[in-house]
Design an enzyme around this catalytic site. Structure first.
Site, mmCIF file in Angstrom:
data_model
loop_
_atom_site.group_PDB
_atom_site.id
_atom_site.type_symbol
_atom_site.label_atom_id
_atom_site.label_comp_id
_atom_site.label_asym_id
_atom_site.label_seq_id
_atom_site.Cartn_x
_atom_site.Cartn_y
_atom_site.Cartn_z
ATOM 1 N N CYS A 266 0.793 -1.240 0.000
ATOM 2 C CA CYS A 266 0.000 0.000 0.000
ATOM 3 C C CYS A 266 0.816 1.276 0.000
ATOM 4 O O CYS A 266 0.687 2.085 -0.920
ATOM 5 C CB CYS A 266 -0.928 -0.017 1.197
ATOM 6 S SG CYS A 266 -1.958 -1.483 1.185
HETATM 7 C C1 UGA Z 1 -1.346 0.305 5.536
HETATM 8 C C2 UGA Z 1 -2.203 1.251 6.426
HETATM 9 O O1 UGA Z 1 -1.690 1.229 7.768
HETATM 10 C C3 UGA Z 1 -3.680 0.808 6.434
HETATM 11 O O2 UGA Z 1 -4.437 1.747 7.163
HETATM 12 C C4 UGA Z 1 -4.178 0.772 4.980
HETATM 13 O O3 UGA Z 1 -5.516 0.317 4.913
HETATM 14 C C5 UGA Z 1 -3.302 -0.182 4.181
HETATM 15 O O4 UGA Z 1 -1.933 0.271 4.224
HETATM 16 C C6 UGA Z 1 -3.816 -0.222 2.771
HETATM 17 O O5 UGA Z 1 -3.762 0.794 2.079
HETATM 18 O O6 UGA Z 1 -4.420 -1.236 2.363
HETATM 19 P P1 UGA Z 1 -0.252 -2.118 5.860
HETATM 20 O O7 UGA Z 1 0.489 -1.797 4.587
HETATM 21 O O8 UGA Z 1 -0.901 -3.422 5.994
HETATM 22 O O9 UGA Z 1 -1.370 -0.982 6.122
HETATM 23 O O10 UGA Z 1 0.810 -2.045 7.045
HETATM 24 P P2 UGA Z 1 1.294 -0.994 8.160
HETATM 25 O O11 UGA Z 1 1.118 -1.613 9.490
HETATM 26 O O12 UGA Z 1 0.711 0.332 7.942
HETATM 27 O O13 UGA Z 1 2.863 -0.958 7.864
HETATM 28 C C7 UGA Z 1 3.388 -0.529 6.603
HETATM 29 C C8 UGA Z 1 4.905 -0.467 6.655
HETATM 30 O O14 UGA Z 1 5.327 0.611 7.468
HETATM 31 C C9 UGA Z 1 5.559 -1.720 7.233
HETATM 32 O O15 UGA Z 1 6.679 -2.056 6.450
HETATM 33 C C10 UGA Z 1 5.971 -1.299 8.637
HETATM 34 O O16 UGA Z 1 7.091 -2.007 9.109
HETATM 35 C C11 UGA Z 1 6.302 0.169 8.405
HETATM 36 N N1 UGA Z 1 6.199 0.984 9.635
HETATM 37 C C12 UGA Z 1 4.988 1.166 10.250
HETATM 38 C C13 UGA Z 1 7.325 1.613 10.145
HETATM 39 O O17 UGA Z 1 8.444 1.488 9.598
HETATM 40 N N2 UGA Z 1 7.202 2.388 11.276
HETATM 41 C C14 UGA Z 1 6.014 2.585 11.887
HETATM 42 O O18 UGA Z 1 5.982 3.324 12.897
HETATM 43 C C15 UGA Z 1 4.884 1.947 11.375
#
Ligand code: UGA
Length: 433
Positions: A266
């Site tokens: 995403c």
């Molecule tokens: C993300 C959004 O959080 C959802 O709200 C959205 O619905 C989704 O995309 C989508 O568009 O379908 P997702 O990609 O499943 O969800 O995962 P996240 O938990 O948001 O993490 C994304 C990335 O960011 C991961 O690689 C995670 O490790 C990284 N991340 C997250 C960080 O490096 N630091 C943080 O503080 C949080």
């Protein structure tokens, strides 16, 4: 209420299960028959906590059924959700051929449908797609007008992989973008049992809410990663700094975890798609451009520091723990492990990899490297370890037993350094070693 969901990917399956949990009849549709038969047996096509159990429960109860024909399913359903994929093209733009085809099939069903039917767009689509491409395809195939002959709404999905069911059943908000009152009433009735705020807006604003939310979250992560590299050189820990920053209610403590950057299906895709939209509108996007640039810096920075810790990477064995883009998923799309592994190989290292769930998927994109079935053997083989995904099982590793291990880099702040003894350790965002 009879509902159909076209597309059995993350968004489709989670939407279908949410509707089933709310007590509606649901038909799941996909062109991939093997996927459908797995789903019927309670086996999700991707790893996601809780999904298999809910599939079993609802197929047994008869609330869930499958069909491989979107036309037939849309003839039966009162509300049809479009949840097919919108992947990125080479140039970062959104591929819309699957949504066009789904809209065409639904449109054909609307031609002869009796009673008011509502079509809901759940896929992430660039602003303007619902009232543009999708509405045209529906109207052309049905001979009816949106808002009069049938309802049309855009309802973005905000689930996170790894907590998809939880997020879908307890959303912070439900956004309903529609131009007609009847569709809004239908959607409100459908989702009111969730007990969340239901926000009414236009379809294009709803589409933009999704992109703007993901871009904001990605921006937060790149911001914290930029602060992180500064903190490393200033000799302070970015996690301490962000604890203080996050206490400000205007900022919030969420999404302030520094590390090796964001991956997944995403954030990288959506930020690129919005940059592409802006180019078409002749608008510069310095913020979004830097968000993506910063995300590319983090993997290189990790490998630079490891090279300094080991003296050289030539002929050094480096094990990468975690290949999924985050824990509790087997998804490897845009995983940060890939640029790290490629950089390690380019600089002469031999690379080993382990992941509790995603190794099989990673093999399809992996460069020349060795896979290990268990983490302990992978660590035993290595001179150095890079932790890329914060799987729970990595938290309880007995590092002390690995006699040959010289260095560890923690890309996700997962390891307790007090248990490492003589092994050199550095966690991204802490003072440089
Ligand atoms: C993300 C959004 O959080 C959802 O709200 C959205 O619905 C989704 O995309 C989508 O568009 O379908 P997702 O990609 O499943 O969800 O995962 P996240 O938990 O948001 O993490 C994304 C990335 O960011 C991961 O690689 C995670 O490790 C990284 N991340 C997250 C960080 O490096 N630091 C943080 O503080 C949080």
């Amino acid at each position: 209420m009879r509902t159909a969901v076209i597309g059995c990917g993350y968004v489709g399956l989670t939407t279908g299960l949410t509707l089933a949990e709310l007590g509606y009849d649901v038909v799941l549709v996909d062109t991939d028959k093997r996927k459908l038969s797995a789903v019927r047996e309670g086996r999700s096509p991707f790893y996601e906590p809780g999904v298999d159990e809910l599939l079993k429960k609802h197929f047994k109860a008869g609330t869930l059924r499958t069909m491989d024909d979107a036309l037939e399913a849309s003839r039966w359903a009162e509300i049809v959700f479009i949840a097919v994929g919108t992947p990125s093209r080479e140039d970062g733009s959104m591929e819309d051929r699957y949504i066009r085809e789904a809209a065409r099939q639904i449109g054909r069903s609307l031609k002869s449908a009796r009673g008011f039917r509502t079509v809901v767009v759940k896929s992430t689509v660039v602003p303007g797609t619902t009232i543009g491409t999708i509405r045209s395809a529906l109207e052309r195939a049905s001979g009816k007008r949106a808002g009069k002959g049938f309802g049309l709404a855009m309802c973005p999905e905000f689930l996170r992989e790894g907590s998809a069911m939880q997020d879908s059943l307890h959303p912070d908000r439900v956004v309903v973008g529609t131009l007609d009152d009847r569709s809004f009433e239908t959607m409100s009735k459908l989702f009111s049992p969730l007990g969340s705020i239901i926000l009414r807006t236009s379809p294009t604003a709803a589409e933009m809410i999704k992109y703007a939310s993901n871009t904001f979250l990605a921006t937060k992560i790149s911001y914290v990663n930029e602060m992180s590299r500064l903190c490393e050189k200033l000799g302070v820990d970015v996690y301490d700094v962000m604890e203080g920053v996050g206490l400000d209610k205007r900022i919030s403590p969420h999404f302030l975890r520094a590390g090796v950057g964001f991956g997944g299906s995403c954030f990288p895709k959506d930020v690129s798609a919005l940059i592409h939209v802006a180019k078409g509108l002749d608008e510069p996007t310095p913020v979004m451009d830097s968000v993506m640039r910063t995300n590319d810096i983090q993997p290189r920075h990790l490998v630079d520091v490891l090279e300094r810790m080991l003296g050289t990477l030539k002929k050094r064995k480096v094990t990468v723990l975690g290949l999924a883009f985050k824990p509790d998923t087997d998804d490897v799309r845009e995983t940060r492990s890939l640029p790290v592994i490629k950089a390690l190989i380019r600089r002469g290292a031999e690379v080993g990899g382990h992941d509790p769930k995603a190794a099989l998927n990673f093999r399809t994109i992996a460069p020349d490297m060795t896979f290990f079935d268990d983490a302990a053997t992978a660590i035993e083989w290595a001179d150095a370890v890079v932790l890329m995904t914060e799987w729970n099982e990595y938290r309880s590793i007995d590092w002390g037993q690995h006699k040959y291990l010289k260095a560890i880099i923690d890309g996700r702040r997962t390891i307790d350094p007090s248990r490492l003894g003589r092994i050199k350790y550095w966690s991204m965002g802490s003072p440089l070693p």
